[in-house]
Design an enzyme around this catalytic site. Structure first.
Site, PDB file in Angstrom:
ATOM      1  N   GLN A   7      -4.029 -19.449  20.986  1.00  0.00           N
ATOM      2  CA  GLN A   7      -4.813 -18.548  20.143  1.00  0.00           C
ATOM      3  C   GLN A   7      -4.879 -17.133  20.727  1.00  0.00           C
ATOM      4  OE1 GLN A   7      -8.714 -20.183  19.330  1.00  0.00           O
ATOM      5  NE2 GLN A   7      -7.902 -22.208  18.869  1.00  0.00           N
TER       6      GLN A   7
ATOM      7  N   THR B 273       0.819  -1.221   0.000  1.00  0.00           N
ATOM      8  CA  THR B 273       0.000   0.000   0.000  1.00  0.00           C
ATOM      9  C   THR B 273       0.846   1.261   0.000  1.00  0.00           C
ATOM     10  OG1 THR B 273      -1.800  -1.123   1.154  1.00  0.00           O
ATOM     11  CG2 THR B 273      -1.760   1.271   1.298  1.00  0.00           C
TER      12      THR B 273
ATOM     13  N   ASP C  80       2.009  -7.207  -3.995  1.00  0.00           N
ATOM     14  CA  ASP C  80       1.142  -7.035  -2.835  1.00  0.00           C
ATOM     15  C   ASP C  80       1.612  -8.027  -1.783  1.00  0.00           C
ATOM     16  OD1 ASP C  80      -1.359  -7.893  -1.172  1.00  0.00           O
ATOM     17  OD2 ASP C  80      -1.939  -5.992  -2.108  1.00  0.00           O
ATOM     18  N   SER C  81       1.576  -7.622  -0.515  1.00  0.00           N
ATOM     19  CA  SER C  81       2.145  -8.498   0.513  1.00  0.00           C
ATOM     20  C   SER C  81       1.363  -9.798   0.675  1.00  0.00           C
ATOM     21  CB  SER C  81       2.234  -7.769   1.854  1.00  0.00           C
ATOM     22  OG  SER C  81       0.957  -7.579   2.423  1.00  0.00           O
ATOM     23  N   SER C  82       0.139  -9.855   0.175  1.00  0.00           N
ATOM     24  CA  SER C  82      -0.616 -11.116   0.229  1.00  0.00           C
ATOM     25  C   SER C  82       0.026 -12.185  -0.645  1.00  0.00           C
ATOM     26  CB  SER C  82      -2.064 -10.885  -0.210  1.00  0.00           C
ATOM     27  OG  SER C  82      -2.718  -9.994   0.674  1.00  0.00           O
TER      28      SER C  82
ATOM     29  N   THR D  19       1.397  -4.366   4.782  1.00  0.00           N
ATOM     30  CA  THR D  19       1.164  -4.667   6.193  1.00  0.00           C
ATOM     31  C   THR D  19       0.614  -6.068   6.445  1.00  0.00           C
ATOM     32  OG1 THR D  19      -1.041  -3.665   6.096  1.00  0.00           O
ATOM     33  CG2 THR D  19       0.792  -2.241   6.750  1.00  0.00           C
ATOM     34  N   ASP D  20      -0.095  -6.650   5.495  1.00  0.00           N
ATOM     35  CA  ASP D  20      -0.808  -7.899   5.771  1.00  0.00           C
ATOM     36  C   ASP D  20       0.097  -9.040   6.209  1.00  0.00           C
ATOM     37  OD1 ASP D  20      -3.232  -6.740   5.306  1.00  0.00           O
ATOM     38  OD2 ASP D  20      -3.500  -7.546   3.286  1.00  0.00           O
TER      39      ASP D  20
END
Length: 357
Positions: A293, A28, A72-74, A104-105
């Site tokens: 978790q 981003t 994209d970091s994905s 950031t992801d």
């Protein structure tokens, strides 16, 4: 491999106080608004001074390097983690520090992975990014980039870097990379480290939390590792999880390890079918790594009856490690070692400050 490079020298006529290599991976941060098409398009880093003129006022030299194909970091992958480690390794003697501009992801995954790949790291590697593109009026990109650069370049009175580890800087806070998690998708305060204190806080002045920062070691020699194994999986427990789901994961062909995300302090169902599945997988050489978790706290395996059976079966306790640091650590460990018992031993001990003993 070819990379796009841009050099920025300080405006001051004085000799530079150091050098920083900035590696742009995509994400981003590197987007600007194109008036003609009324859309966001990738940023040309040759115009970086126009977008962030403040960086020309630093007293250290800055070189921007962009991956051949920013992503994209994905779409981040172990292959790119290794590529980033190799870039740092090949430029290690030329630069005093490194800043990685990243989406950031998956930033916490990359920070964790690099902490394992860069053994004996003795210089700053700081990841940062933005929730809003640099071309948007209210973007957080400028402050994140400017302060990340300042943190990367700072030295103590002896001339040694204050930071000598992989970190994430975001929204005024510097965090240990392999202790970080992205917790917000629509807030500037995106990253948190529940189980380890912040390394620095940037206000009017930057305040360093020195007791928690990795100690600089003049004699350490960087070792760049280049092997990751992706024969791993997550298995997240939930009330009502079926035997079919658990067995399907534990019988994935060529699987070597599972990060088991359990309840609270490392607890899971005590149904016989589950305990049998765990025992059977471990007997077949699959390493199971128990991670809570919960964002805060730690696994206390054996403290409750619901986790005692897993401890007896040979499940490895992840203590207070994050899920991101756990899965990347498992990839790294399996990339270095073939014996599953040695892998289990390595997973249960901190190797880069990623977990408490």
């Amino acid at each position: 491999m070819k990379y796009s490079k841009i050099n920025i020298n300080p405006i001051s006529p004085e000799p530079t106080s150091g050098s920083v290599l900035v590696i742009y991976t995509g994400g981003t941060l590197g987007m600007v608004y194109e008036a003609k098409g009324r859309q966001l398009v990738p940023f040309n880093f040759e115009q970086i001074i126009e977008r962030v003129p403040e960086i020309g006022r630093f007293d250290f030299a800055i070189t921007f390097l962009s991956l051949a194909e920013p992503i994209d970091s994905s779409n981040m992958s172990p292959a790119i983690w290794v590529e980033l480690a190799e870039i740092i390794g090949s430029h290690y003697d030329q630069f005093d520090s490194f800043v990685i501009l990243h989406g950031t992801d998956t930033m916490a995954y990359t920070a964790s992975a690099l902490s394992y790949l860069l053994e004996n790291l003795n210089k700053p590697v700081i990841l940062t990014g933005a929730q809003l593109p640099i071309g948007v009026a209210r973007s957080d990109a400028r402050e994140n980039v400017i302060t990340a650069l300042e943190l990367a370049a700072v030295k103590n009175e002896e001339g040694n870097p204050i930071i000598s580890e992989v970190c994430i800087y975001f929204n005024s806070v510097l965090l240990r990379g392999n202790r970080s998690k992205k917790k917000e998708s629509s807030d500037f305060n995106a990253f948190h480290s529940e189980n380890y204190p912040a390394l620095a806080t940037a206000g009017v002045r930057i305040e360093y939390n020195l007791p928690y920062i990795k100690t600089f070691d003049r004699d350490s020699q960087l070792v760049v590792h280049k092997s990751f194994s992706t024969q791993v999986s997550f298995l997240k427990m939930f009330p009502g999880i079926s035997a079919e789901v658990v067995r399907a994961v534990m019988n994935i062909p060529n699987l070597r390890g599972i990060v088991l995300e359990t309840f609270g302090a490392g607890n899971a169902t005590t149904d016989i079918w589950f305990l049998d599945a765990i025992s059977d997988a471990i007997q077949r050489g699959i390493v199971i790594f128990n991670v809570s978790q919960c964002d805060g706290g730690r696994v206390a395996q054996g403290h409750y009856e619901t986790s005692r059976y897993m401890q007896q079966a040979g499940v490895v306790s992840g203590s207070d490690i994050t899920a991101e640091a756990a899965i990347t650590k498992m990839m790294y460990v399996f990339g270095q070692e073939s014996d599953h018992l040695k892998c289990a031993e390595m997973l249960g001990k901190p190797i880069r400050g990623e977990m408490s003993i």
